[in-house]
Design a protein around this motif. Structure first.
Motif, short mmCIF file in Angstrom:
data_model
loop_
_atom_site.label_atom_id
_atom_site.label_comp_id
_atom_site.label_asym_id
_atom_site.label_seq_id
_atom_site.Cartn_x
_atom_site.Cartn_y
_atom_site.Cartn_z
N GLN B 83 0.83 -1.21 0.00
CA GLN B 83 0.00 0.00 0.00
C GLN B 83 0.86 1.26 0.00
OE1 GLN B 83 -2.17 1.13 3.60
NE2 GLN B 83 -4.02 1.24 2.36
N LEU B 85 3.73 1.69 -1.18
CA LEU B 85 4.41 1.89 -2.47
C LEU B 85 3.42 2.08 -3.62
CD1 LEU B 85 7.22 -0.82 -2.14
CD2 LEU B 85 7.36 1.61 -1.59
N GLY B 86 2.14 1.88 -3.36
CA GLY B 86 1.13 2.10 -4.40
C GLY B 86 1.04 0.97 -5.40
N TYR B 134 5.05 0.39 -9.00
CA TYR B 134 4.52 1.04 -7.79
C TYR B 134 4.24 2.51 -8.08
CZ TYR B 134 6.27 -3.17 -5.52
OH TYR B 134 6.51 -4.47 -5.16
N GLU B 136 3.40 5.04 -6.34
CA GLU B 136 3.98 6.07 -5.48
C GLU B 136 5.44 6.36 -5.84
OE1 GLU B 136 2.38 7.95 -3.14
OE2 GLU B 136 0.55 7.00 -3.88
N LYS B 139 6.10 9.05 -8.63
CA LYS B 139 5.89 10.48 -8.38
C LYS B 139 7.23 11.21 -8.22
CE LYS B 139 1.38 9.86 -6.21
NZ LYS B 139 0.65 9.77 -4.96
N MET B 143 7.67 13.20 -2.78
CA MET B 143 6.61 12.20 -2.58
C MET B 143 7.18 10.78 -2.69
SD MET B 143 4.08 14.11 -2.03
CE MET B 143 2.63 13.09 -2.16
N ARG B 144 8.00 10.62 -3.74
CA ARG B 144 8.59 9.31 -4.01
C ARG B 144 9.45 8.85 -2.82
NH1 ARG B 144 12.24 9.69 -9.09
NH2 ARG B 144 13.52 10.92 -7.68
N ALA B 147 7.36 7.89 0.14
CA ALA B 147 6.73 6.58 -0.06
C ALA B 147 7.75 5.47 0.16
CB ALA B 147 6.15 6.49 -1.47
#
Lengths: 212, 391
Positions: B83, B85-86, B134, B136, B139, B143-144, B147
């Motif tokens: 989650q 890491l998206g 991923y 995230e 980005k 942000m990256r 994450a």
């Protein structure tokens, strides 16, 4: 006219270059519908040879996956030419990877081989709910329902699907074949399917036996 | 030493003697119950993925109520890491379903990117694969970076929780865990996560040289990932053990296996054997055409968890090379009667147990709620523990 024997051999050898060249040649001609039909037939015969090479232990799953892809791209290319003519179909199959499972490699191999054997296949895709299969069976009235899955939890969904076909009063009008890693004779009996197979080529033969 | 610790040591001795191809006091029983354990304890797979403590509780229940000598591993996935890491690659199809991975979401590398991959696999993974996999990580900074930090923190916490579960199992139930980590073959990595299985079978035909080079270039990194896991946990008196699930080999024809799979596989197996790490491949599918290959692996330094095969032939071909695990059909635990299950277990023991070198276990991990009836599991395991005594 392209050499159909060479095409059959190229399909059997999974030689895309030879196939593509021949198909481009056919497509470059005017009024090519009849020849396109012949090409499809030649490729279907090639797929039968692919199945035989699998049975004999020369080819394995990877080759079948690739064969399915090659046949699909041949059909896609020829589609515009084919729409002019029509081809007689063998039987009709509703096919699905059952609810709860996303694995479709085995199902796709079976689809390409059974299409090559001239069946009309209605492929409902992956994770297909029981009700959707039942509705489709009502709608298209197939000869066969093919249920596929890799995970053991697919077995429950297969059983529920067969039960639902029973409840809908459709079970006697269709044959049910199940396929995938976890199926075997015990499982087949418990699920109430007519047949099982873990080998796509063998599955095709079973289906041919039913409609032949 | 307390009674529980004695039991722990006794079980470890039984397992590692058997792995070394010596005859222990009896055939060890390995619990390979995976996410089935969640359902056995009244949870769903999703619950145990989001709450690692529930996974621990499920394993305690397995250790307490099922007769086993060892549990194969902590089976849950850290939902929080994915989650953070998206990730969108894992799917829950319903509340009661298990997490799955689709071939479609594996297709994240393009077919013309092999040369770039081969030039520097690590850089390619970090710069190309991870951001595509991923959301995230795709980005911009910061942000990256946030994450990534969050994912790393969650992963660290997960490691701590896993360690605590392992400790509790040992201290409360004298129950060891077999596997300290998981490694994958470079070809399975590429197929399962970068190109998709369909993609890889096309690549073998369309760009064979590039494909072979990519596998070769990736192999040292795969070894590093494995050694990282060996060193992640505290040292142990017995050798560390890695699970090595093998996915594609039985889908390949022998010529392709020889070209793409075997050289890297052998290199990985020899490396870990030389470093006193037991690697236990899960030999998925029917490996009978490769038994002669397997005879070349370092003797007594690996195990083999088998899904298929004739037990007589496996014993005959591999008895001097590796300890054999598995082969008991999971579907029989689901559909068979107690008597049928015991008859099958007897057949396996008669063929595989003589002289040692066999660990009883299922042919695949139990995953779904209905995969095994607990009463069948108990009956079979009790039978093995009595019938498998060496006199």
């Amino acid at each position: 006219m392209v050499d159909l024997k060479v095409l059959t051999q190229a399909m059997s050898d999974l030689d895309e270059d030879v196939l593509n060249k021949a198909i481009d040649e056919v497509l470059s001609k005017d009024d090519n519908a009849a020849e396109a039909q012949e090409v499809v037939k030649a490729c279907q015969q090639g797929m039968t040879l692919v199945g035989e090479r699998y049975d004999s232990g020369e080819y394995f799953i990877g080759d079948l996956v690739f064969a399915g892809e090659v046949l699909q791209s041949v059909m896609d290319k020829l589609k515009p030419a084919l729409s002019a003519g029509s081809s007689a179909k063998g039987g009709k199959i509703v096919l699905a990877t059952v609810f709860g499972d996303l694995h479709d490699i085995g199902k796709n191999i079976f689809r390409s081989m059974v299409e090559a054997a001239n069946f009309e296949v209605i492929d409902l895709g992956i994770n297909v709910p029981v009700s959707q299969i039942v509705d489709k069976v009502k709608e298209v009235n197939p000869d066969i329902v093919g249920l596929s899955g890799v995970l053991t939890l697919a077995l429950d969904s297969m059983k529920e699907t067969v039960n639902a076909l029973n409840e809908a009063g459709l079970r006697n009008s269709v044959k049910v074949i199940i396929g995938g890693v976890p199926v075997n004779e015990n499982v087949c009996k418990s699920i109430g399917a007519d047949a099982f197979s873990t080998n796509a080529a063998e599955g095709v033969k079973i289906c041919q036996g039913w409609v032949g | 030493m307390s009674e529980v610790m004695n039991l722990y040591q006794e079980r470890l001795n039984r397992i590692f003697k058997t792995l070394r191809l010596e005859q222990a006091d009896r055939v060890p029983v390995l619990g390979t119950y995976g996410t089935w354990s969640s359902y056995f304890a009244g949870y769903t797979d999703a619950e145990t993925n989001w709450d690692t403590d529930k996974c621990g509780k499920a394993l305690m229940k397995v250790a307490d109520e099922l007769p086993v000598d060892m549990i194969h591993m902590i089976y849950n996935r850290p939902g929080g890491v994915y989650q953070a890491l998206g990730s969108s690659a894992f799917h829950y199809l319903s509340d009661s379903n298990i997490v799955q991975y689709s071939d479609e979401s594996a297709q994240i590398m393009k077919d013309d990117e092999y040369p770039e991959f081969t030039k520097d696999p690590f850089r390619f993974l970090v710069e190309k694969v991870l951001p595509r996999k991923y959301a995230e990580l795709a980005k911009d900074s910061p942000m990256r970076d946030l994450a990534f930090a969050k994912g790393a923190m969650k992963f660290g916490m997960y490691g701590g929780q896993k360690g605590a579960i392992e400790g509790s199992l040992a201290a409360q139930y004298g129950m060891p865990l077999l596997f300290d980590g998981i490694i994958l073959h470079p070809m399975d990595w590429i197929a399962d996560f970068f190109r998709g299985i369909k993609g890889v079978f096309g690549d073998i035909r369309r760009r064979p040289a590039e494909f072979a080079e990519a596998i070769q270039a990736f192999t040292p990194l795969v070894i590093r990932l494995g050694m990282g896991q060996v060193h992640m946990g505290p040292p142990k008196p017995n050798p560390k053990v890695l699970l090595f699930p093998l996915h594609l080999p039985t889908m390949l024809k022998v010529a392709d296996f020889d070209k793409y799979y075997w050289p890297s596989f052998k290199m990985i197996m020899e490396f870990f054997a030389a470093h006193n790490v037991y690697v236990i491949p899960f030999y998925e599918g029917d490996w009978s055409r490769y038994y002669n290959h397997l005879q070349e692996l370092p003797a007594k330094k690996t195990g083999g968890w088998f899904e298929h095969g004739d037990p007589k032939e496996i014993k005959d071909k591999l008895k001097d090379t590796m300890c054999v695990i598995g082969l008991f059909p999971a579907t029989l635990l689901q559909y068979g009667t107690k008597e049928e299950c015991i008859a099958k277990a007897k057949e396996l023991l008669d063929n595989l147990a003589p002289g040692g070198g066999y660990i009883f276990g299922t042919d695949k991990e139990l995953l779904a709620p209905a995969d095994g009836k607990a009463e069948n599991i108990i009956a079979v395991n009790e039978f093995v523990m009595e019938y498998g005594i060496y006199k």
